[in-house]
Design a protein around this motif. Structure first.
Motif, PDB file in Angstrom:
ATOM      1  N   HIS A 271      58.025  47.691  43.408  1.00 50.97           N
ATOM      2  CA  HIS A 271      56.862  47.435  42.722  1.00 50.97           C
ATOM      3  C   HIS A 271      56.935  48.300  41.393  1.00 50.97           C
ATOM      4  N   PRO A 272      56.347  47.869  40.209  1.00 47.96           N
ATOM      5  CA  PRO A 272      56.248  48.884  39.097  1.00 47.96           C
ATOM      6  C   PRO A 272      55.568  49.773  39.381  1.00 47.96           C
ATOM      7  N   PRO A 273      55.614  51.025  38.623  1.00 47.13           N
ATOM      8  CA  PRO A 273      54.844  52.299  38.861  1.00 47.13           C
ATOM      9  C   PRO A 273      53.611  52.082  38.450  1.00 47.13           C
ATOM     10  N   ASP A 274      53.096  51.290  37.375  1.00 45.39           N
ATOM     11  CA  ASP A 274      51.677  50.899  37.266  1.00 45.39           C
ATOM     12  C   ASP A 274      51.056  49.771  38.011  1.00 45.39           C
ATOM     13  N   LEU A 275      51.550  49.404  39.170  1.00 47.82           N
ATOM     14  CA  LEU A 275      51.111  48.601  40.113  1.00 47.82           C
ATOM     15  C   LEU A 275      49.398  48.414  40.298  1.00 47.82           C
ATOM     16  N   GLY A 276      48.994  49.570  40.426  1.00 48.56           N
ATOM     17  CA  GLY A 276      47.467  49.584  40.793  1.00 48.56           C
ATOM     18  C   GLY A 276      46.935  48.937  39.497  1.00 48.56           C
ATOM     19  N   ASP A 277      47.133  49.364  38.174  1.00 46.52           N
ATOM     20  CA  ASP A 277      46.528  48.786  37.251  1.00 46.52           C
ATOM     21  C   ASP A 277      46.698  47.201  37.004  1.00 46.52           C
ATOM     22  N   ARG A 278      48.156  46.909  37.342  1.00 47.58           N
ATOM     23  CA  ARG A 278      48.080  45.303  37.032  1.00 47.58           C
ATOM     24  C   ARG A 278      47.355  44.675  38.481  1.00 47.58           C
ATOM     25  N   ALA A 279      47.496  45.132  39.663  1.00 53.93           N
ATOM     26  CA  ALA A 279      46.538  44.176  40.454  1.00 53.93           C
ATOM     27  C   ALA A 279      45.238  44.438  40.155  1.00 53.93           C
ATOM     28  N   ARG A 280      44.650  45.566  39.767  1.00 52.59           N
ATOM     29  CA  ARG A 280      43.359  45.319  39.262  1.00 52.59           C
ATOM     30  C   ARG A 280      42.865  44.436  38.339  1.00 52.59           C
ATOM     31  N   MET A 281      43.843  44.394  37.251  1.00 52.17           N
ATOM     32  CA  MET A 281      43.567  43.531  36.167  1.00 52.17           C
ATOM     33  C   MET A 281      43.513  41.884  36.812  1.00 52.17           C
ATOM     34  N   ILE A 282      44.344  41.670  37.583  1.00 47.66           N
ATOM     35  CA  ILE A 282      44.574  40.409  38.153  1.00 47.66           C
ATOM     36  C   ILE A 282      43.186  40.151  39.055  1.00 47.66           C
ATOM     37  N   GLY A 283      42.721  41.180  39.777  1.00 50.65           N
ATOM     38  CA  GLY A 283      41.458  41.005  40.448  1.00 50.65           C
ATOM     39  C   GLY A 283      40.229  40.736  39.331  1.00 50.65           C
ATOM     40  N   HIS A 284      40.231  41.466  38.525  1.00 47.57           N
ATOM     41  CA  HIS A 284      39.169  41.190  37.322  1.00 47.57           C
ATOM     42  C   HIS A 284      39.128  39.637  36.847  1.00 47.57           C
ATOM     43  N   VAL A 285      40.428  39.222  36.528  1.00 50.62           N
ATOM     44  CA  VAL A 285      40.528  37.727  36.153  1.00 50.62           C
ATOM     45  C   VAL A 285      40.129  36.777  37.548  1.00 50.62           C
ATOM     46  N   TRP A 286      40.247  36.935  38.401  1.00 61.92           N
ATOM     47  CA  TRP A 286      40.049  36.397  39.556  1.00 61.92           C
ATOM     48  C   TRP A 286      38.656  36.374  39.613  1.00 61.92           C
ATOM     49  N   TYR A 287      37.846  37.328  39.573  1.00 63.39           N
ATOM     50  CA  TYR A 287      36.509  37.454  39.782  1.00 63.39           C
ATOM     51  C   TYR A 287      35.807  36.600  38.548  1.00 63.39           C
ATOM     52  N   SER A 288      36.181  36.846  37.458  1.00 62.50           N
ATOM     53  CA  SER A 288      35.407  36.195  36.077  1.00 62.50           C
ATOM     54  C   SER A 288      35.803  34.806  36.068  1.00 62.50           C
ATOM     55  N   ALA A 289      36.907  34.343  36.603  1.00 67.32           N
ATOM     56  CA  ALA A 289      37.184  32.977  36.490  1.00 67.32           C
ATOM     57  C   ALA A 289      36.332  32.089  37.525  1.00 67.32           C
TER      58      ALA A 289
END
Length: 200
Positions: free
Chosen positions: A148-166
């Protein structure tokens, strides 16, 4: 009514009683949405006293937000038993999110109720919002897998935000599940491109 705080560690009996309250709220919300979940009706369906409901949940919004936490925990458990498949992180994440979308699409009244509650400023509901975010981040992180990329947490969190807002768009009636899926695909492909390990 004086509300006593819930103990940090519940006994098995208390856990079962609290779960009956959540199940009752889910049942009422499934049938009639947000307005159908009244604390008195929840107490009657769960076969507990009103004071018991308020002992575990400070408000209707807290109860419904906790219901979503329970739902995502169940999703997490199912996904742990049957992990996402796919040759890339993006494919696996989209599969996981699609499973969640399909489940939500089958119970729109309940989803509308819990998302309405998540918008509440009630501190207890806000805490549930944070729990849902952490759970979704964990689900997405596991789907990304290794390496996984070193900024895994940031990427996962951003996807989660899109999931929620969508999903908020779907709940509020100005979007549909097809559009929610398409927006998630765009977000996932932008955040988890095929060359992610070269660019991270």
């Amino acid at each position: 009514m004086a509300i006593r705080p819930v103990p940090r560690t519940l006994t098995r009996t208390q856990q079962a009683r609290r779960q009956r309250v959540i199940d009752a709220a889910m049942s009422l919300g499934l049938d009639g949405g947000y307005d159908a979940v009244q604390m008195r009706d929840v107490a009657a369906r769960a076969d507990v006293a009103m004071g018991t409901v308020y002992r575990y949940f400070t408000s209707k919004d807290h109860l419904l937000a906790a219901t979503l936490v329970h739902w995502v925990e169940q999703l997490d458990a199912r996904l742990a038993q049957l992990p996402a498949q796919g040759d890339s992180a993006a494919i696996r994440v989209i599969e996981v999110l699609d499973r969640a979308l399909r489940a939500m699409g089958r119970q729109p009244q309940l989803v509308s109720a819990v998302f309405t509650a998540l918008a509440s400023p009630d501190p207890a509901a806000v805490e549930c919002q944070q729990q849902v975010s952490v759970l979704m981040e964990g689900i997405i992180t596991r789907a990304i897998g290794e390496p996984h990329p070193p900024d895994l947490g940031d990427r996962a969190r951003m996807i989660g935000h899109v999931w929620y807002s969508a999903l908020v768009g779907w709940v509020n009636g100005w979007s549909n599940m097809s559009r929610v899926h398409d927006e998630l695909v765009v977000a996932v492909e932008l955040l988890l491109p095929a060359n992610i390990y070269a660019t991270a």
